[in-house]
Structure formats: structure tokens, C-alpha cells
Design a protein around this motif. Structure first.
Motif, PDB file in Angstrom:
ATOM      1  N   THR A   2      13.848  35.074  27.125  1.00 37.34           N
ATOM      2  CA  THR A   2      14.805  34.467  28.032  1.00 37.34           C
ATOM      3  C   THR A   2      16.041  35.346  28.126  1.00 37.34           C
ATOM      4  OG1 THR A   2      14.047  32.260  27.424  1.00 37.34           O
ATOM      5  CG2 THR A   2      16.182  32.425  28.502  1.00 37.34           C
ATOM      6  N   THR A   3      16.482  35.601  29.344  1.00 41.26           N
ATOM      7  CA  THR A   3      17.675  36.416  29.546  1.00 41.26           C
ATOM      8  C   THR A   3      18.896  35.666  29.039  1.00 41.26           C
ATOM      9  OG1 THR A   3      16.705  37.399  31.518  1.00 41.26           O
ATOM     10  CG2 THR A   3      19.083  37.636  31.245  1.00 41.26           C
ATOM     11  N   PRO A   4      19.726  36.296  28.181  1.00 46.24           N
ATOM     12  CA  PRO A   4      20.920  35.602  27.683  1.00 46.24           C
ATOM     13  C   PRO A   4      21.925  35.402  28.802  1.00 46.24           C
ATOM     14  CG  PRO A   4      20.980  37.907  27.057  1.00 46.24           C
ATOM     15  CD  PRO A   4      19.621  37.668  27.649  1.00 46.24           C
ATOM     16  N   ARG A   5      22.775  34.425  28.601  1.00 47.00           N
ATOM     17  CA  ARG A   5      23.869  34.194  29.536  1.00 47.00           C
ATOM     18  C   ARG A   5      25.105  34.954  29.062  1.00 47.00           C
ATOM     19  NH1 ARG A   5      23.220  29.964  33.137  1.00 47.00           N
ATOM     20  NH2 ARG A   5      21.236  28.857  32.902  1.00 47.00           N
ATOM     21  N   ALA A   6      25.841  35.514  30.004  1.00 47.81           N
ATOM     22  CA  ALA A   6      27.055  36.248  29.675  1.00 47.81           C
ATOM     23  C   ALA A   6      28.267  35.404  30.044  1.00 47.81           C
ATOM     24  CB  ALA A   6      27.086  37.585  30.420  1.00 47.81           C
ATOM     25  N   GLY A   7      29.073  35.072  29.039  1.00 40.51           N
ATOM     26  CA  GLY A   7      30.347  34.442  29.329  1.00 40.51           C
ATOM     27  C   GLY A   7      31.354  35.507  29.714  1.00 40.51           C
ATOM     28  N   CYS A   8      32.442  35.117  30.349  1.00 40.92           N
ATOM     29  CA  CYS A   8      33.455  36.105  30.692  1.00 40.92           C
ATOM     30  C   CYS A   8      34.825  35.454  30.753  1.00 40.92           C
ATOM     31  CB  CYS A   8      33.133  36.803  32.011  1.00 40.92           C
ATOM     32  SG  CYS A   8      33.113  35.736  33.449  1.00 40.92           S
ATOM     33  N   ALA A   9      35.839  36.275  30.523  1.00 41.89           N
ATOM     34  CA  ALA A   9      37.231  35.835  30.613  1.00 41.89           C
ATOM     35  C   ALA A   9      38.014  36.938  31.294  1.00 41.89           C
ATOM     36  CB  ALA A   9      37.805  35.548  29.227  1.00 41.89           C
ATOM     37  N   ILE A  10      38.970  36.559  32.137  1.00 42.89           N
ATOM     38  CA  ILE A  10      39.784  37.533  32.844  1.00 42.89           C
ATOM     39  C   ILE A  10      41.248  37.266  32.535  1.00 42.89           C
ATOM     40  CG2 ILE A  10      39.867  36.113  34.944  1.00 42.89           C
ATOM     41  CD1 ILE A  10      39.823  38.775  36.545  1.00 42.89           C
ATOM     42  N   ASP A  11      42.032  38.355  32.387  1.00 40.66           N
ATOM     43  CA  ASP A  11      43.463  38.182  32.126  1.00 40.66           C
ATOM     44  C   ASP A  11      44.263  38.447  33.396  1.00 40.66           C
ATOM     45  OD1 ASP A  11      43.718  40.950  32.428  1.00 40.66           O
ATOM     46  OD2 ASP A  11      43.851  41.337  30.273  1.00 40.66           O
ATOM     47  N   ALA A  12      45.577  38.308  33.305  1.00 32.87           N
ATOM     48  CA  ALA A  12      46.439  38.412  34.485  1.00 32.87           C
ATOM     49  C   ALA A  12      46.439  39.812  35.085  1.00 32.87           C
ATOM     50  CB  ALA A  12      47.864  37.999  34.130  1.00 32.87           C
ATOM     51  N   GLU A  13      46.045  40.826  34.308  1.00 32.46           N
ATOM     52  CA  GLU A  13      46.001  42.193  34.804  1.00 32.46           C
ATOM     53  C   GLU A  13      44.658  42.534  35.450  1.00 32.46           C
ATOM     54  OE1 GLU A  13      48.786  43.894  34.783  1.00 32.46           O
ATOM     55  OE2 GLU A  13      49.688  42.159  33.798  1.00 32.46           O
ATOM     56  N   VAL A  95      44.678  31.169  38.155  1.00 28.11           N
ATOM     57  CA  VAL A  95      45.001  29.949  38.899  1.00 28.11           C
ATOM     58  C   VAL A  95      46.350  30.052  39.610  1.00 28.11           C
ATOM     59  CG1 VAL A  95      45.476  27.483  38.689  1.00 28.11           C
ATOM     60  CG2 VAL A  95      43.538  28.499  37.461  1.00 28.11           C
ATOM     61  N   ASP A  96      47.374  30.591  38.940  1.00 32.80           N
ATOM     62  CA  ASP A  96      48.701  30.691  39.545  1.00 32.80           C
ATOM     63  C   ASP A  96      49.004  32.113  40.004  1.00 32.80           C
ATOM     64  OD1 ASP A  96      48.946  31.913  37.109  1.00 32.80           O
ATOM     65  OD2 ASP A  96      50.771  30.854  36.500  1.00 32.80           O
ATOM     66  N   GLY A  97      47.962  32.862  40.312  1.00 29.80           N
ATOM     67  CA  GLY A  97      48.150  34.260  40.700  1.00 29.80           C
ATOM     68  C   GLY A  97      48.991  34.445  41.943  1.00 29.80           C
ATOM     69  N   HIS A  98      49.012  33.458  42.810  1.00 26.44           N
ATOM     70  CA  HIS A  98      49.806  33.572  44.041  1.00 26.44           C
ATOM     71  C   HIS A  98      51.309  33.502  43.764  1.00 26.44           C
ATOM     72  CE1 HIS A  98      49.443  29.312  43.219  1.00 26.44           C
ATOM     73  NE2 HIS A  98      50.439  29.069  44.044  1.00 26.44           N
ATOM     74  N   LEU A  99      51.684  33.081  42.554  1.00 22.20           N
ATOM     75  CA  LEU A  99      53.097  32.979  42.211  1.00 22.20           C
ATOM     76  C   LEU A  99      53.665  34.290  41.651  1.00 22.20           C
ATOM     77  CD1 LEU A  99      53.051  29.486  40.450  1.00 22.20           C
ATOM     78  CD2 LEU A  99      53.627  30.003  42.841  1.00 22.20           C
ATOM     79  N   ARG A 100      52.794  35.224  41.297  1.00 25.79           N
ATOM     80  CA  ARG A 100      53.240  36.483  40.708  1.00 25.79           C
ATOM     81  C   ARG A 100      53.469  37.541  41.788  1.00 25.79           C
ATOM     82  NH1 ARG A 100      49.048  35.092  37.062  1.00 25.79           N
ATOM     83  NH2 ARG A 100      47.688  36.707  37.913  1.00 25.79           N
ATOM     84  N   LEU A 216      43.675  35.169  48.519  1.00 23.65           N
ATOM     85  CA  LEU A 216      42.892  35.889  47.513  1.00 23.65           C
ATOM     86  C   LEU A 216      43.379  35.667  46.090  1.00 23.65           C
ATOM     87  CD1 LEU A 216      42.839  39.396  49.295  1.00 23.65           C
ATOM     88  CD2 LEU A 216      41.336  37.438  49.727  1.00 23.65           C
ATOM     89  N   LEU A 217      44.612  35.203  45.916  1.00 22.77           N
ATOM     90  CA  LEU A 217      45.270  35.285  44.620  1.00 22.77           C
ATOM     91  C   LEU A 217      45.136  34.011  43.795  1.00 22.77           C
ATOM     92  CD1 LEU A 217      48.477  37.232  45.713  1.00 22.77           C
ATOM     93  CD2 LEU A 217      46.271  38.129  44.925  1.00 22.77           C
ATOM     94  N   ASP A 218      43.900  33.586  43.561  1.00 17.68           N
ATOM     95  CA  ASP A 218      43.635  32.490  42.628  1.00 17.68           C
ATOM     96  C   ASP A 218      42.207  32.641  42.121  1.00 17.68           C
ATOM     97  OD1 ASP A 218      42.048  31.537  44.712  1.00 17.68           O
ATOM     98  OD2 ASP A 218      43.483  30.025  45.337  1.00 17.68           O
ATOM     99  N   ASP A 219      41.592  31.556  41.684  1.00 19.52           N
ATOM    100  CA  ASP A 219      40.285  31.646  41.029  1.00 19.52           C
ATOM    101  C   ASP A 219      39.120  31.293  41.948  1.00 19.52           C
ATOM    102  OD1 ASP A 219      41.104  28.999  41.189  1.00 19.52           O
ATOM    103  OD2 ASP A 219      40.055  28.402  39.359  1.00 19.52           O
TER     104      ASP A 219
END
Length: 257
Positions: A2-13, A95-100, A216-219
Motif C-alpha cells: 500500500t502506498t503510504p500517505r504523505a502529510g505536509c505542513a507549510i510555513d508563512a515563507e 489562512v491570513d496570508g492576505h493580511l501580510r 490567491l493569498l490563503d489556503d
């Protein structure tokens, strides 16, 4: 297997960390999805490194800047590659990327799940950007608030509505610029629009390149079916704002009835 699932996290940069169980492959491949009928051309390979406790991770740094499009994520194991299913996605930093405040060129990344259940990354790369905010269509007028990133409205700034199949048909309106020098708003009389699809741009100064209005500037990677606006009647016309498959803001004008 079974193919594993890849979790991911993204930062503000825009840095994305992909996490997988140990023992599955040696790297990840990001493939820019080619246009229909075109060959595969753009690939980016990431090493998978052990981080202990039976886990490995691969990091896509803020550099290199990825071309605009959709990047499918594959697990590399020897000469084999397998498209990955998604695990948990931590997109809170977006989520609040449009504020930066953003500088141009603007590079945006949003990990998402495709319609057929695979992990992918949606990217945008634009010299400058006009982030749409409030969109209101009542009383026969369209009112839009937006904010420029990577540019500022100067003397001669204008908003342009371009009819997509109208042989260069344009409507122009003057934006109202806020005190911060970046935010602006504009109003369009719906009754002045012809039937068809109108794309929205801002020209920040006389002679400057046009900048597409988009969100474009959110999730949200695919906004078209998430933010749906009702149509408003203006005389014999129905005008409906909508977001395209690229999250750009457009207007659909049809005949009432």
C-alpha cells in the motif's frame, strides 16, 4: 504494498515539509502537470531524510521558485515512482496570508487534494498581484475591494474590464485608493456591460503592465466552487462574479430570462 500517505505542513515563507513513514522510498518527485497533449518537462526531486521515530521527511524550501501550475507529488523508490495519497495537511500559516505585505514577484504555494484523491501543490508566480477582497453586487452595480502587492497605484491608475471574446472590448473605471496607498476599490455599472465573460485587471499607473485581479493569498487552492456568488439582474442582463480555475476574478454577463 500500500502506498503510504504523505502529510505536509507549510510555513508563512512557503516552505513545505512532507512527512512519511520510514522505509518507503528514497525521495519525492514534484512534477509540473503538463498541458493536455504536451510532454512532461519540469521535475523537481527532494531527498527523504530520517528524522527518527520511524519517520522521514522531505523539505521543499522557499527556493527554487516553482513555475505557475499544478505539481503532482510522487514517491521515488529505485527507478519506480508512485503517486502519493495525502495525509494530514497543516495550512494554518496560509489562512491570513492576505493580511501580510508581499513583494513582487509573488510566489504562492498551496498543497491540496486532487479530485481523484492524490496529493498535489498549486502554485502561482506573478510579477505583481491584486488580491481581491470584498465583492458585492447589488442595486445594479458591482463593488470590489482589493489590495496591490508588488506595486502601488499611482497617477493614471485604472481598473480595466476586458471582454474575453470581444475583439479587445474594454471598460475602464477609476479606482478609489485608500490611505495606506495599496488598498483600492471600484464600482462598475452593470448595465454598461455586454453579454459575455469579462476579465478584471488593474493598471497601477499610466503605461504600466496590467495586473490580474485574483484571490490567491490563503489556503484555498481551487476557489471556483467554494466562493460562489449569486447573479444580480441589471435591466435585461444578469451579472455574476466568479473565480476561474486559476482563482482569477471574472464576470459572467448573460441575458435575463
Amino acid at each position: 504494498m500500500t502506498t503510504p500517505r504523505a502529510g505536509c505542513a507549510i510555513d508563512a515563507e512557503g516552505r513545505i515539509t512532507f512527512a512519511l513513514p520510514a522505509g518507503h522510498g528514497h525521495g519525492l518527485l514534484l512534477r509540473l502537470r503538463p498541458k493536455k497533449g504536451q510532454p512532461e518537462e519540469t521535475l523537481h526531486v527532494l531527498d527523504l531524510d530520517s528524522v527518527g521515530e520511524g519517520r522521514t521527511q522531505a523539505v521543499l524550501g522557499a527556493e527554487p521558485v516553482l513555475a505557475e501550475g499544478r505539481w503532482d507529488v510522487y514517491l521515488l523508490d529505485g527507478d519506480e515512482r508512485t503517486r502519493l495519497r495525502p495525509g494530514p495537511r497543516d495550512l494554518r500559516a496560509l489562512v491570513d496570508g492576505h493580511l501580510r505585505e508581499r513583494r513582487g514577484p509573488l510566489a504562492v504555494r498551496v498543497p491540496y487534494v486532487t479530485k481523484d484523491g492524490y496529493l498535489a501543490v498549486r502554485t502561482w508566480l506573478r510579477p505583481a498581484h491584486a488580491e481581491a477582497d470584498r465583492v458585492d453586487i447589488t442595486g445594479g452595480t458591482l463593488k470590489v475591494a482589493a489590495r496591490l502587492h508588488g506595486a502601488s497605484p499611482l497617477d493614471g491608475a485604472e481598473v480595466r474590464l476586458r471582454l474575453r471574446r470581444g475583439e479587445g472590448t474594454l471598460r475602464t473605471v477609476e479606482p478609489l485608493v485608500a490611505e495606506d496607498g495599496r488598498s483600492f476599490s471600484f464600482t462598475v455599472d452593470d448595465a454598461t456591460l455586454d453579454i459575455g465573460i469579462w476579465d478584471l485587471f488593474v493598471r497601477p499607473a499610466a503605461g504600466a503592465p496590467m495586473i490580474r485581479l485574483a484571490r490567491l493569498l490563503d489556503d484555498v487552492a481551487d476557489r471556483k466552487h467554494v466562493h460562489v456568488y449569486p447573479g444580480a439582474t441589471a435591466g435585461e442582463l444578469v451579472v455574476r462574479p466568479y473565480y476561474t480555475v486559476d482563482n482569477d476574478l471574472s464576470l459572467e454577463v448573460t441575458r435575463a430570462g
